[in-house]
Design an enzyme around this catalytic site. Structure first.
Site, PDB file in Angstrom:
ATOM      1  N   HIS A 100       0.980  -1.183   0.265  1.00 44.70           N
ATOM      2  CA  HIS A 100       0.114  -0.032  -0.179  1.00 44.70           C
ATOM      3  C   HIS A 100       1.026   1.229  -0.150  1.00 44.70           C
ATOM      4  O   HIS A 100       1.534   1.566   0.992  1.00 44.70           O
ATOM      5  CB  HIS A 100      -0.772  -0.007   1.270  1.00 44.70           C
ATOM      6  CG  HIS A 100      -1.851   1.150   1.304  1.00 44.70           C
ATOM      7  ND1 HIS A 100      -2.976   1.153   1.733  1.00 44.70           N
ATOM      8  CD2 HIS A 100      -1.301   2.426   1.504  1.00 44.70           C
ATOM      9  CE1 HIS A 100      -3.550   2.366   1.812  1.00 44.70           C
ATOM     10  NE2 HIS A 100      -2.753   3.073   1.725  1.00 44.70           N
TER      11      HIS A 100
ATOM     12  N   GLU B 113      -7.492   4.829  -4.990  1.00 47.25           N
ATOM     13  CA  GLU B 113      -8.740   5.809  -4.372  1.00 47.25           C
ATOM     14  C   GLU B 113      -7.679   7.122  -4.212  1.00 47.25           C
ATOM     15  O   GLU B 113      -6.550   7.114  -3.961  1.00 47.25           O
ATOM     16  CB  GLU B 113      -9.563   5.463  -3.747  1.00 47.25           C
ATOM     17  CG  GLU B 113      -8.704   5.174  -2.143  1.00 47.25           C
ATOM     18  CD  GLU B 113      -9.526   4.208  -0.984  1.00 47.25           C
ATOM     19  OE1 GLU B 113     -10.450   3.394  -1.666  1.00 47.25           O
ATOM     20  OE2 GLU B 113      -9.603   4.178   0.077  1.00 47.25           O
TER      21      GLU B 113
ATOM     22  N   ARG C 172      -8.158  14.570   2.396  1.00 46.30           N
ATOM     23  CA  ARG C 172      -8.355  15.064   3.645  1.00 46.30           C
ATOM     24  C   ARG C 172      -6.603  14.975   4.163  1.00 46.30           C
ATOM     25  O   ARG C 172      -6.042  14.121   3.381  1.00 46.30           O
ATOM     26  CB  ARG C 172      -8.936  14.524   4.639  1.00 46.30           C
ATOM     27  CG  ARG C 172      -8.574  13.015   4.687  1.00 46.30           C
ATOM     28  CD  ARG C 172      -9.241  11.919   5.707  1.00 46.30           C
ATOM     29  NE  ARG C 172      -8.651  10.524   5.960  1.00 46.30           N
ATOM     30  CZ  ARG C 172      -8.884   9.578   5.310  1.00 46.30           C
ATOM     31  NH1 ARG C 172      -9.751   9.807   4.091  1.00 46.30           N
ATOM     32  NH2 ARG C 172      -8.338   8.633   5.408  1.00 46.30           N
TER      33      ARG C 172
ATOM     34  N   ARG D 102       1.526   4.163  15.608  1.00 51.48           N
ATOM     35  CA  ARG D 102       0.388   4.426  15.869  1.00 51.48           C
ATOM     36  C   ARG D 102       0.012   3.710  17.348  1.00 51.48           C
ATOM     37  O   ARG D 102       0.054   2.362  17.630  1.00 51.48           O
ATOM     38  CB  ARG D 102      -1.050   4.231  15.050  1.00 51.48           C
ATOM     39  CG  ARG D 102      -0.980   4.812  13.905  1.00 51.48           C
ATOM     40  CD  ARG D 102      -2.300   4.839  13.008  1.00 51.48           C
ATOM     41  NE  ARG D 102      -2.267   5.406  11.801  1.00 51.48           N
ATOM     42  CZ  ARG D 102      -3.280   5.375  11.046  1.00 51.48           C
ATOM     43  NH1 ARG D 102      -4.393   5.456  11.607  1.00 51.48           N
ATOM     44  NH2 ARG D 102      -3.266   5.865   9.819  1.00 51.48           N
TER      45      ARG D 102
END
Ligand code: MV4
Length: 448
Positions: free
Chosen positions: A208, A288, A292, A338
């Site tokens: 990705h 896609e 944002r 994260r």
């Protein structure tokens, strides 16, 4: 330049925007729900307005309350952050009609790119490589079977109003295609109020890779290089980095130029991310656009030296981009993890509670983006991320060594976190050698 900006978000991204505004001498209005009242980060705002109950539908997602706060706060612009209303085309339109600048793309560009079919049409006209698949929506079972026969199994059924993996289904033969189509349409109708689905050739075990873009209101568009976000679990990113490891320089240049072409054709303005998947032969395919600012924007800020939030505000106020493409470097290597309040022993379900002890690492090249502190109560109402730890070093091995040192130092008590899993990923050979793809965590780290 704006005098006052409303920050229509909460937590670490609200703090990130408040800090950017303070440095620019821009006053700020923060909004909060009743659950977030009195949070430390709100103290950085010029004023804060409670917009409703803990449930986001009655506060952070309630357009009329956010707009009312903007009117009361007498702001010229709203920064939506990520999540919540950040990709809500209607909200962007309401801002415009109320003569409040939306710090993000126009509602038209957001709408065109939010629909996966029109986004692919734009990609096609920008000569950006697409996964082989259906031209538009699937109108009948027969049409789907014919397309699958043409492109070959496995195929992926996707919802046109979907994104982030929601509503996707793999079909490996005609039978599973028929059942998959029915299930996907029902799920899409329920989740997105739009049953439209389309087919794509399923690229097995892809990486990705996404390209950060920023475009001003005068037609200038630049890329800020790429990020690899393959370290995911159930479509939740855990580790992001820039540059993408083991991606040949020629492929990096091509993927970034393709992203710029697409954004130009879409008349997209402000910050955005063009998302691709990359196959084992380093062939990339447009997936896609994320219209944002993203959670993982700090890794791009570290390698380019650019404050993306400040640039978003400058661009929204009409300032031209201050650099030409060739002046934008990609220095060193940045990795972000994260830190989520989730319980690895309980299928990573949320682990709310009071943080009774917090010792955050620091040192050369270490950044902690978080709104939490010792004594902070992590509630059950919003996503589980309590902060992002980012490291920036001259090379990927040094960045990995630094991140491992930081996670060893990190102390969080009172809640469970993803730190143990992050440590395992950083020790995993596929990750260390930069050979990870989007399935490696679930396949190799026995984390289903
Ligand atoms: C794909 C794909 C393979 N082939 N499309 C996932 C959500 C959205 N960001 C796009 N995604 C993908 N689209 C085709 N034609 C693989 C992904 C994908 C993925 C798929 C399954 C499990 C995890 C994934 C993580 C990133 C991307």
């Amino acid at each position: 330049m704006f005098q006052r900006i409303l920050v229509a978000n909460r937590g670490e991204i609200a703090l990130r925007i408040l800090r950017a505004c303070r440095e620019m001498g821009i006053e700020t209005v923060a909004v909060c729900s009743e659950a977030d009242r009195g949070s430390d980060y709100l103290k950085l705002a010029s004023e804060s307005i409670c917009v409703g109950p803990a449930q986001a539908a009655g506060s952070y997602l309630l357009i009329k309350n956010i707009i009312s706060a903007a009117e009361i706060g007498n702001v010229q612009a709203i920064h939506p952050g990520y999540g919540f209303l950040s990709e809500n085309e209607h909200f962007a339109e309401v801002c415009r009609s109320c003569n409040i600048d939306f710090i993000g793309p126009s509602s038209d560009a957001m709408g065109k790119l939010g629909d996966k079919i029109t986004a692919k049409e734009i990609a096609k006209s920008a000569k950006v490589n697409l996964v082989p698949g259906s031209e538009g929506l699937i109108e009948s079972e027969e049409a789907a079977l014919a397309i699958a026969a043409k492109i070959g199994y496995p195929v992926l059924i996707k919802a046109t109003a979907g994104g982030g993996g929601k509503g996707m289904r793999v079909a490996r033969n005609d039978i599973s295609l028929k059942t998959g189509l029915k299930q996907a349409a029902v799920e899409a109708e329920k989740a997105f109020n739009n049953a439209g689905v389309y087919l794509e050739k399923y690229i097995e075990n892809p990486r990705h890779v996404e390209v950060q873009i920023i475009a001003d209101l005068h037609g200038e568009v630049v890329h800020l290089w790429e990020r690899d976000c393959s370290s995911q679990r159930r479509h939740q990113k855990l580790i992001e980095e820039s540059p993408a490891p083991n991606l040949p320089q020629a492929v990096r240049e091509d993927i970034c130029k393709a992203a710029v072409r697409l954004i130009k054709v879409a008349n997209y303005t402000n910050a955005g991310t063009v998302e691709f998947i990359v196959d084992k032969d380093n062939k990339f395919y447009f997936i896609e656009v994320n219209a944002r600012i993203q959670v993982e924007h700090p890794v791009t800020e570290m390698v380019t030296g650019i404050d993306l939030i400040q640039q978003q505000i400058r661009v929204a106020s009409g300032e031209p981009l201050p650099w030409k493409q060739k002046a934008i470097p990609c220095n060193g290597h940045a990795i972000e993890v994260r830190i989520n309040a989730e319980d690895p022993e309980n299928d990573f379900r949320g682990s709310p509670g009071r943080i009774t002890k917090l010792r955050v690492p620091g040192g050369h090249g270490v950044r902690w983006d978080s709104h939490v502190h010792e004594g902070y109560v992590v509630g059950p109402y919003y996503d589980s991320m309590i902060g992002k730890l980012i490291v920036h070093k001259p090379s990927r091995p040094e960045a990995i060594a630094c991140m491992k040192r930081c996670l060893d130092e990190f102390v969080v008590e009172g809640i469970k976190t993803t730190i143990p899993l992050l440590k395992r990923i950083l020790n995993n050979s596929a990750f260390v050698e930069g050979r990870m793809d989007t399935t490696f965590i679930e396949q190799h780290l026995l984390v289903k």
